[in-house]
Write an enzyme that holds these catalytic residues in place. Structure first.
Site, mmCIF file in Angstrom:
data_model
loop_
_atom_site.group_PDB
_atom_site.id
_atom_site.type_symbol
_atom_site.label_atom_id
_atom_site.label_comp_id
_atom_site.label_asym_id
_atom_site.label_seq_id
_atom_site.Cartn_x
_atom_site.Cartn_y
_atom_site.Cartn_z
ATOM 1 N N GLU A 11 -5.317 -8.403 -1.246
ATOM 2 C CA GLU A 11 -6.042 -8.214 0.020
ATOM 3 C C GLU A 11 -7.491 -7.917 -0.289
ATOM 4 O O GLU A 11 -7.784 -7.062 -1.124
ATOM 5 C CB GLU A 11 -5.494 -7.037 0.836
ATOM 6 N N GLU A 63 0.833 -1.220 0.000
ATOM 7 C CA GLU A 63 0.000 0.000 0.000
ATOM 8 C C GLU A 63 0.863 1.263 0.000
ATOM 9 O O GLU A 63 0.856 2.054 0.943
ATOM 10 C CB GLU A 63 -0.934 -0.003 1.213
HETATM 11 P P1 P53 Z 1 -7.157 -3.421 9.337
HETATM 12 C C1 P53 Z 1 -6.509 1.244 5.707
HETATM 13 C C2 P53 Z 1 -7.289 1.174 4.567
HETATM 14 C C3 P53 Z 1 -7.150 0.131 3.715
HETATM 15 C C4 P53 Z 1 -6.247 -0.858 3.993
HETATM 16 O O1 P53 Z 1 -6.868 -3.270 7.786
HETATM 17 C C5 P53 Z 1 -5.463 -0.771 5.105
HETATM 18 C C6 P53 Z 1 -5.599 0.264 5.979
HETATM 19 C C7 P53 Z 1 -4.833 0.327 7.229
HETATM 20 O O2 P53 Z 1 -5.653 -0.057 8.270
HETATM 21 O O3 P53 Z 1 -4.495 -1.647 5.384
HETATM 22 C C8 P53 Z 1 -4.449 -2.906 4.789
HETATM 23 O O4 P53 Z 1 -6.199 -4.433 9.857
HETATM 24 C C9 P53 Z 1 -3.092 -3.437 5.162
HETATM 25 C C10 P53 Z 1 -3.149 -4.592 6.100
HETATM 26 C C11 P53 Z 1 -4.347 -4.439 7.009
HETATM 27 C C12 P53 Z 1 -5.603 -4.525 6.166
HETATM 28 O O5 P53 Z 1 -5.593 -3.547 5.160
HETATM 29 O O6 P53 Z 1 -6.960 -2.079 9.911
HETATM 30 O O7 P53 Z 1 -2.263 -3.732 4.071
HETATM 31 O O8 P53 Z 1 -1.914 -4.656 6.792
HETATM 32 O O9 P53 Z 1 -4.384 -5.345 8.056
HETATM 33 C C13 P53 Z 1 -6.887 -4.384 6.956
HETATM 34 O O10 P53 Z 1 -8.575 -3.900 9.439
#
Ligand code: P53
Length: 484
Positions: A383, A191
Site C-alpha cells: 500500500e 496492518e
Molecule cells: P484511508 C491509517 C493509517 C495508515 C493506514 O487509508 C491506514 C489507516 C486507516 O485509515 O489504513 C490503510 O482509506 C488500510 C486501507 C486504507 C488505507 O490505509 O483512511 O490498510 O484499508 O484504505 C488508506 O485513506
C-alpha cells in the site's frame, strides 16, 4: 542505459480490500462484518482523521436497529461484486502483474464460528481468481482486512477470546484448500498493528466490555500472532511453493531535533511499531516489549506451545503500507500538538496532503533500508498512494498530476533502495480503483487510476473512467519502472 533498478519479474500492481470495494454486503449469503456497522460522518462533525470505532453493545444494538437507514458506505463499496469483470479488464489494460485483494471472512463463514463454509461465497472468489488468471494477473490475497464477522464480536468480544484462533485457522485452511493452484501469494492480517489505534477494527473488541483496554488489546494480538503463525504453517503444508507474509502499517518516525531525548523518543516509537514484525518475522517477543508489559501491568496469557509455533512458522516475506512519516519529541507537552496523522509534530521539510498526511518519499527509502537491515527477508510494499479530491473536467478528463508526482517520487526512492541492496519484490499502490476510505468512509478521498462516479452519499452512476495517471502507470509497468 538503464537508470532504474527494478529486477526482472518485479510484481507491479494495485491494492484493494473487500470491505471497501465489493459492496453487496447482504448478498450471496454473506454475514455482517465489523465495517458494515461503521457509518459516514461528515468532515465538520468528525473529531479526527479516523472515525471507525464501535465501542459498546448499546451502540451496536442501536446500529443494528437502524437496519438499512443511515449512510453505511462500506456496505455498498463500489459494487465490485457485480462489476469485477470490467474492473479486472482495466487492471489488465494497465499491465498489472498482481492484484491485491482480500477475501471477506463473513462471505465464507457468515458467523465466523461455523464448520461448513458458504459455497456461494467460495464460488464468487473462484470467479474473480479465474478472471484474473485469464490475463495472467497473480492474486495477492489478504485473509483478514478489517472484515471480522460481526457475530464474533457479539458472542466472543472478538480476538480477546482464544477460540478465535481455531475459527480463523479453519477459515484459512478452507480457502487454502479451495484456491490452491489459483493463489500463490497470501497475507495473514492487514496492518496487524491497527488494534493499538482501533481495538474494534483491528481486533473486533467492544472496549466498554473490558476493564483494562491495553491488556485486552495485547492479549487479542497474541491470539492473532498465534493464528497467523498457524496459518503460515497450514499454507506451507497445503500449497507448497506459495509465499505467505505479514503486513504492517509502517510508521517511520524521526526525532524532532538531534537532542538525545528526541532521538530516544523516536527510537521508542519505532520499536513499538516494529514489535509486530519482530514477532512475525523473527518469531519471538522482543525484550523491550516484555519490559513494556511488565511496566504497564500487562500479562499476556500464553498456552504451552505458543512460543514454539511463533518461532517455527515465521513469514516468508514482510509486507507493509507506507503513506507518510512522523516526528517524535522527548518533551511531553509537544506530543499533544497536532501536526500530522494521529498526534505527532509537523515536519517543516515536508508537504502535507488534504487529509493532513505528510508526504515523504525519501522516508520510504529510509524505511526499506531499515527494515531490510533488521529482518533480511524479501519486502513487499502493498500500500502506498495519495488520497486526494479529483475533479472531472467538462471534457470528462481527470488530470491527477499530483497523484503522478506522489507515486513517481516514491517509485524513484524504491529504485534507489534496490540499488543499495534491498530485496524488494513488489509494489501494489493503494486503491488502484477509487474505493471507500477505511478511516473516514468517504468516497471523495480518492486514490485510484480509475475514477468511479459515486459521491459520499452513494449518488452516482458507478461508471468507471480512466484518469491521467492510468496511462502513466501503464508505462511505468511496461518499462519496469524505467519510464516515470
Ligand atoms: P484511508 C491509517 C493509517 C495508515 C493506514 O487509508 C491506514 C489507516 C486507516 O485509515 O489504513 C490503510 O482509506 C488500510 C486501507 C486504507 C488505507 O490505509 O483512511 O490498510 O484499508 O484504505 C488508506 O485513506
Amino acid at each position: 542505459m538503464k537508470t532504474k533498478h527494478f529486477p526482472e519479474g518485479f510484481l507491479w500492481g494495485g491494492a484493494t480490500a473487500a470491505n471497501q470495494l465489493e459492496g453487496a454486503y447482504n448478498e450471496g449469503g454473506k454475514g455482517l462484518s465489523i465495517f458494515d456497522m461503521v457509518s459516514f460522518v461528515p468532515k465538520e462533525e468528525r473529531g479526527h482523521d479516523i472515525e471507525m470505532d464501535v465501542k459498546s453493545d448499546q451502540e451496536l444494538e442501536e446500529l443494528l436497529a437502524k437496519k438499512d437507514e443511515g449512510n453505511f458506505p462500506k456496505r455498498r463499496g463500489i459494487d465490485f461484486y457485480h462489476r469485477y469483470k470490467e474492473d479486472i479488464a482495466l487492471f489488465a489494460e494497465m499491465g498489472f502483474k498482481t492484484f491485491r485483494m482480500s477475501i471477506s471472512w463473513p462471505r465464507i463463514f457468515p458467523n465466523g464460528d461455523e464448520r461448513e463454509p458458504n459455497e456461494e461465497g467460495l464460488a464468487f472468489y473462484d470467479r474473480v481468481f479465474d478472471e484474473l488468471a485469464k490475463y495472467g494477473i497473480e492474486p495477492l490475497v489478504t485473509l483478514s482486512h478489517y472484515e471480522i464477522p460481526l457475530h464474533l464480536v457479539q458472542k466472543y468480544n472478538g480476538w480477546t477470546d482464544r477460540r478465535l484462533v481455531d475459527f480463523f485457522v479453519h477459515y484459512a485452511e478452507t480457502v487454502f484448500n479451495r484456491y490452491k493452484g489459483k493463489v500463490n501469494y497470501w497475507l495473514t492480517f492487514n496492518e496487524i498493528n491497527i488494534s493499538t489505534f482501533s481495538a474494534y477494527i483491528g481486533s473486533g473488541i467492544l472496549v466498554d466490555r473490558v476493564e483494562h483496554k491495553e491488556q485486552a488489546v495485547y492479549q487479542a494480538l497474541h491470539h492473532q500472532f498465534v493464528a497467523s503463525a498457524r496459518a503460515v504453517k497450514a499454507c506451507h503444508e497445503i500449497i507448497p511453493g506459495a509465499m505467505i507474509g505479514c503486513m504492517l502499517a509502517r510508521m517511520e518516525v524521526y526525532p524532532e531535533t538531534c537532542s538525545p531525548d528526541d532521538v530516544l523518543a523516536a527510537l521508542e516509537e519505532d520499536q513499538k511499531n516494529l514489535f509486530f514484525t519482530d514477532v512475525q518475522v523473527r518469531g519471538y517477543y522482543p525484550s523491550f516489549m516484555r519490559a513494556y508489559f511488565k511496566e504497564n501491568n500487562i500479562n499476556i496469557e500464553m498456552l504451552p506451545g505458543d512460543e514454539e509455533v511463533l518461532l517455527n512458522h515465521t513469514v516468508d516475506f514482510l509486507s507493509f503500507s507506507y503513506y507518510m512519516s512522523m516526528v517524535a519529541s522527548g518533551s511531553p507537552e509537544k506530543i499533544k500538538e497536532k501536526g500530522n496523522f494521529f498526534t505527532g509534530i509537523k515536519n517543516p521539510f515536508l508537504e502535507t496532503s488534504d487529509w493532513g498526511w505528510q508526504i515523504d518519499p525519501k522516508g520510504l527509502r529510509v524505511t526499506l533500508k531499515k527494515m531490510y537491515d533488521r529482518y533480511q527477508v524479501p519486502l513487499f510494499i502493498v500500500e502506498n498512494g495519495l488520497g486526494a479530491y479529483d475533479k472531472v473536467e467538462e471534457d470528462g478528463s481527470i488530470n491527477d498530476d499530483y497523484r503522478i508526482d506522489y507515486l513517481r517520487a516514491h517509485i524513484e526512492q524504491m529504485s534507489e533502495a534496490i540499488k543499495e541492496g534491498v530485496d524488494l519484490i513488489g509494489y501494489t499502490s493503494w486503491g488502484c480503483i477509487d474505493l471507500i476510505s477505511a478511516g473516514t468512509s468517504e468516497m471523495s478521498k480518492r486514490y485510484g487510476f480509475i475514477y468511479v462516479d459515486q459521491d459520499d452519499y452513494g449518488n452516482g452512476t458507478l461508471e468507471r473512467r480512466k484518469k491521467k495517471s492510468f496511462d502513466w502507470y501503464k508505462n511505468v509497468i511496461a518499462s519496469n519502472g524505467e519510464v516515470l
